[in-house]
Design an enzyme around this catalytic site. Structure first.
Site, short mmCIF file in Angstrom:
data_model
loop_
_atom_site.label_atom_id
_atom_site.label_comp_id
_atom_site.label_asym_id
_atom_site.label_seq_id
_atom_site.Cartn_x
_atom_site.Cartn_y
_atom_site.Cartn_z
N GLU A 14 -36.06 79.01 -49.86
CA GLU A 14 -34.71 78.56 -49.56
C GLU A 14 -34.37 77.47 -51.05
O GLU A 14 -34.47 76.06 -51.55
CB GLU A 14 -35.38 76.73 -48.85
CG GLU A 14 -35.37 77.34 -47.76
CD GLU A 14 -35.71 76.47 -46.42
OE1 GLU A 14 -36.40 75.38 -47.30
OE2 GLU A 14 -36.14 77.06 -45.30
N GLU A 23 -38.01 82.05 -41.33
CA GLU A 23 -38.27 80.83 -41.04
C GLU A 23 -36.75 81.37 -39.68
O GLU A 23 -36.13 81.21 -40.08
CB GLU A 23 -38.17 79.53 -41.75
CG GLU A 23 -38.90 79.98 -42.44
CD GLU A 23 -39.48 78.74 -43.53
OE1 GLU A 23 -38.86 77.93 -43.39
OE2 GLU A 23 -39.87 78.82 -44.98
#
Length: 588
Positions: free
Chosen positions: A197, A316
């Protein structure tokens, strides 16, 4: 998002740094037991981890073989140590369990910052590197593929790249130089993911994409030049923030194309349509807006990458606020099941490999017992990998106690299956007498509901199963209720609860408005405030809690009208006024 998936402070209990140091010492001394253990030498080299997996040559085939995947979340990525966020230290038994439960790969997030010097040459602690390698090798010894990354470092120091470019790049390169060296002789079942991220402070989207391109390109160069198994290891490259938006995926596609490397994998994350994922802005149902968001996200993944023979690893997925067994459910259970069922189907259609984000003991797999905290939820997730399951418009039928019993209707969502009937336990209900089905409208007759509600005590009186031609049955709770009753209350901004007789119903959401119609509360962009952040049900205590964050966000002396929405469809209006540190609540 890091701040949502990290556990709250009260969950960060445990032995902490001292236990971590003691265990690390055991690792150095070679005293930690477990099949597949591999200890690094002082120069961070080690024998390759054992693996019986034959990795397909094509990246597309290799990533497909990794389906399904699971995240060892809030563990080696915990700050500052492995046990700091409430999970126990990893054991070989954990991976034995994961493999036995049907997973074929694991993502092992690692935060290196607290185990690395903050200045050049940015040396990673040898003890920590050995511990990471031990965990990676345990997983591979079980025949699992492993994705190893740089995790929360993304917001700890990588995000400062716009204003500290050279130092961040130097530290990033130094980190991967050391990681690549330590794992260079590992089998090809080990994948490297450049950064989790990635975020860049005070930057435009274009600037973020440019900076990430620089990091991904540098990561590629560092790993490939390290030799050994890294020469053809699968490398996983993220979008900005791991966001599946078209502009960021296009930027990553351009990066991958420019590298001319057939062993590259794209990664993004998906946590559903935000209002549904955290229950804000009225997102109480897995409705058309939430379904559209998912369908479009997976279509973009396919069209941007998979259709061009670039594999996608969904590093994820889940819901940002569910499950969390330490707090009331923000997301209604049946609606959450619909989401997980849909993810599995959409991923299969798109050709995407999925990795469930599991923060540990308070969510999916209890790391102490190695049992699923909610086996029925896991059963739905597992079923979604291979087949579709039918659902319905809701998982409850509400029958008011204060009124005569009448027929109730739900809409069936067969999802490509065929409806086979209703059962109560092992007993089938009688078509025509107990229920009818017309154009996917399932109607429970007054006759059946009279029998099923029995003495009509508030709450669930009976549980039915709608069974379909494939997949799992859909559970329907026959529930007796009346509109909840709230009472006057006084309190403070630090502690305020509304006495509530739930009478068999459940709280769905809360609207908050001032007299002029403007929104009240910390989520000023919507009247529907965030579940558990602004308000929370306490069913055993018979109250609704208004949080200090919500109350402190209210204008002093201005009455606020709260509208509580319940799962039955009932609504109740209530008024609160904050005066300094005092709060008064009254019924309408």
């Amino acid at each position: 998002m890091k701040d949502i998936r990290q556990p709250a402070r009260h969950r960060r209990r445990g032995p902490g740094r001292l236990a971590g140091l003691l265990t690390a010492l055991l690792v150095i001394l070679g005293l930690s037991a477990g099949t597949g253990t591999s200890i690094a030498a002082p120069d961070n080299t080690a024998k390759p981890a054992p693996s019986t997996v034959k990795v397909p040559a094509r990246a597309m085939d290799a990533v497909a073989a990794m389906q399904p995947s699971w995240n060892l979340g809030n563990t080696l990525d915990a700050i500052p140590d492995e046990t700091s966020w409430g999970n126990p230290k990893v054991t070989k038994d954990l991976f034995d369990t994961i493999r036995a439960q049907g997973f074929r790969s694991v993502r092992i997030p690692v935060s290196w910052t607290d185990h690395q010097s903050a200045t050049a040459p940015y040396t990673i602690d040898a003890t920590f590197m050995s511990r990471v390698k031990q965990v990676v090798d345990w997983a591979q010894a079980d025949g699992l593929y492993v994705v190893l990354n740089v995790h929360h470092d993304s917001w700890q120091w990588i995000s400062k790249m716009p204003t500290d470019h050279d130092n961040v790049l130097a530290r990033f390169n130094a980190s991967w130089t050391q990681i690549a060296s330590a794992f260079r002789d590992e089998p090809r079942t080990l994948l490297f993911e450049s950064v989790n991220e990635p975020a860049f402070d005070n930057s435009t989207d274009a600037q973020k994409a440019q900076l990430l391109n620089e990091l991904n390109t540098s990561f590629h160069k560092v790993v490939r030049s390290s030799g050994g198994g890294n020469a053809n290891r699968l490398l996983v490259l993220p979008t900005v923030g791991c966001t599946p938006s078209q502009n960021f995926m296009d930027a990553l596609s351009a990066t991958i194309g420019a590298l001319h490397d057939s062993n590259l994998v794209a990664t993004v994350h998906y946590y559903s349509w935000y209002p549904f994922s955290v229950n804000i802005a009225g997102g109480t149902l897995y409705d058309a807006a939430a379904q559209k968001d998912l369908n479009e996200a997976f279509a973009r993944m396919h069209d941007t990458f998979v259709a061009k023979n670039i594999p996608v690893y969904l590093g994820e997925y889940g819901l940002l606020a569910y499950p969390d067994h330490n707090h009331p459910d923000r997301v209604e259970r049946g609606e959450a099941l619909k989401y997980f069922e849909h993810v599995g189907y959409a991923a299969r259609v798109a050709g995407v490999t999925t990795a469930l984000w599991d923060p540990g003991t308070f969510a999916y797999l209890n790391r102490e017992t190695l049992k699923w905290t909610d086996p029925a939820l896991y059963a739905w997730i597992k079923s979604s990998w291979t087949t579709r399951s039918g659902t319905a418009s809701f998982d409850k039928v509400f029958v008011p106690k204060s009124s005569p019993i009448t027929a109730k209707t739900l809409t069936l969502n067969p999802n490509g299956t065929k409806f086979r009937g209703l059962w109560q336990g092992s007993t089938p209900l009688a078509p025509g007498l107990d229920y009818t089905v017309t154009d996917n409208q399932l109607t429970l007759t007054a006759r059946a509901l009279t029998r099923l509600t029995g003495d009509r005590q508030y709450g669930v009186n009976a549980t039915l199963q709608a069974r379909f031609s494939s997949g799992l049955p859909w559970t329907i709770d026959v529930t007796t209720f009346d509109t909840p009753v709230l009472s006057n209350a006084t309190g403070t901004t630090g502690s305020f609860t509304i006495p509530t007789q739930y009478r068999g119903d459940g709280l769905a959401t809360m609207e908050a408005k001032y007299a002029d119609g403007s929104n009240a509360g910390q989520a000023g962009w919507t009247p529907y405030q965030e579940f558990n952040a602004a308000f929370s049900p306490d069913y055993p205590g018979g109250t609704i809690i208004l949080t200090p964050d919500f109350l402190n966000a209210l204008h002093d002396g201005e009455p606020v009208t709260l509208t509580f929405h319940f799962h039955s469809g009932a609504t109740v209006t209530y008024h609160v006024t904050k005066s300094g540190g005092s709060v008064t609540g009254t019924t309408s």
